[in-house]
Design a protein around this motif. Structure first.
Motif, PDB file in Angstrom:
ATOM      1  N   SER A   1       0.831  -1.192   0.000  1.00 21.82           N
ATOM      2  CA  SER A   1       0.000   0.000   0.000  1.00 21.82           C
ATOM      3  C   SER A   1       0.871   1.249   0.000  1.00 21.82           C
ATOM      4  O   SER A   1       1.886   1.313   0.690  1.00 21.82           O
ATOM      5  CB  SER A   1      -0.899   0.003   1.233  1.00 21.82           C
TER       6      SER A   1
ATOM      7  N   ARG B   1       0.203   3.857   1.415  1.00 23.10           N
ATOM      8  CA  ARG B   1       0.048   4.457   2.738  1.00 23.10           C
ATOM      9  C   ARG B   1       0.907   3.763   3.796  1.00 23.10           C
ATOM     10  O   ARG B   1       0.997   4.224   4.921  1.00 23.10           O
ATOM     11  CB  ARG B   1      -1.412   4.419   3.182  1.00 23.10           C
ATOM     12  N   SER B   2       1.521   2.655   3.458  1.00 21.05           N
ATOM     13  CA  SER B   2       2.366   1.947   4.414  1.00 21.05           C
ATOM     14  C   SER B   2       3.654   2.725   4.633  1.00 21.05           C
ATOM     15  O   SER B   2       4.143   3.406   3.745  1.00 21.05           O
ATOM     16  CB  SER B   2       2.716   0.560   3.890  1.00 21.05           C
TER      17      SER B   2
ATOM     18  N   VAL C   1      -5.981  -8.676   1.855  1.00 22.25           N
ATOM     19  CA  VAL C   1      -5.168  -7.751   2.647  1.00 22.25           C
ATOM     20  C   VAL C   1      -4.308  -8.604   3.571  1.00 22.25           C
ATOM     21  O   VAL C   1      -4.809  -9.523   4.223  1.00 22.25           O
ATOM     22  CB  VAL C   1      -6.050  -6.801   3.487  1.00 22.25           C
TER      23      VAL C   1
ATOM     24  N   GLU D   1      -0.162  -5.079   2.481  1.00 18.49           N
ATOM     25  CA  GLU D   1      -0.169  -5.413   1.057  1.00 18.49           C
ATOM     26  C   GLU D   1      -1.589  -5.782   0.654  1.00 18.49           C
ATOM     27  O   GLU D   1      -2.349  -6.334   1.455  1.00 18.49           O
ATOM     28  CB  GLU D   1       0.758  -6.601   0.771  1.00 18.49           C
ATOM     29  N   VAL D   2      -1.927  -5.470  -0.577  1.00 24.83           N
ATOM     30  CA  VAL D   2      -3.237  -5.817  -1.120  1.00 24.83           C
ATOM     31  C   VAL D   2      -3.066  -6.552  -2.445  1.00 24.83           C
ATOM     32  O   VAL D   2      -2.060  -6.383  -3.131  1.00 24.83           O
ATOM     33  CB  VAL D   2      -4.128  -4.564  -1.318  1.00 24.83           C
TER      34      VAL D   2
END
Length: 66
Positions: A13, A15-16, A34, A24-25
């Motif tokens: 992500s 945003r991580s 997820v 992770e996606v």
């Protein structure tokens, strides 16, 4: 929900951060997965698209901040 993530392309992500909050996606045919990027073999959760959209809404609003 039985989605196959065996060949899924997991991505970190945006945003991580590089320390603790690493997510992770991945997309599968019927779900979005997820998982914790620090423990990719530790399992994942699978959400349908509506639930994933709802999760993102709550994350962006800060409703899940610790």
């Amino acid at each position: 929900m039985s989605a196959d993530f065996a060949r899924a392309k997991w991505r970190k992500s945006s945003r991580s951060n590089t320390e603790q909050a690493c997510v992770e996606v991945a997309r599968a045919s019927t779900a979005i997965g997820v998982r914790d990027s620090k423990n990719p073999n530790g399992g994942h959760i699978a959400l349908d698209r509506a639930a994933f959209t709802d999760l993102l809404k709550h994350v962006k609003a800060g409703a899940l901040d610790l």
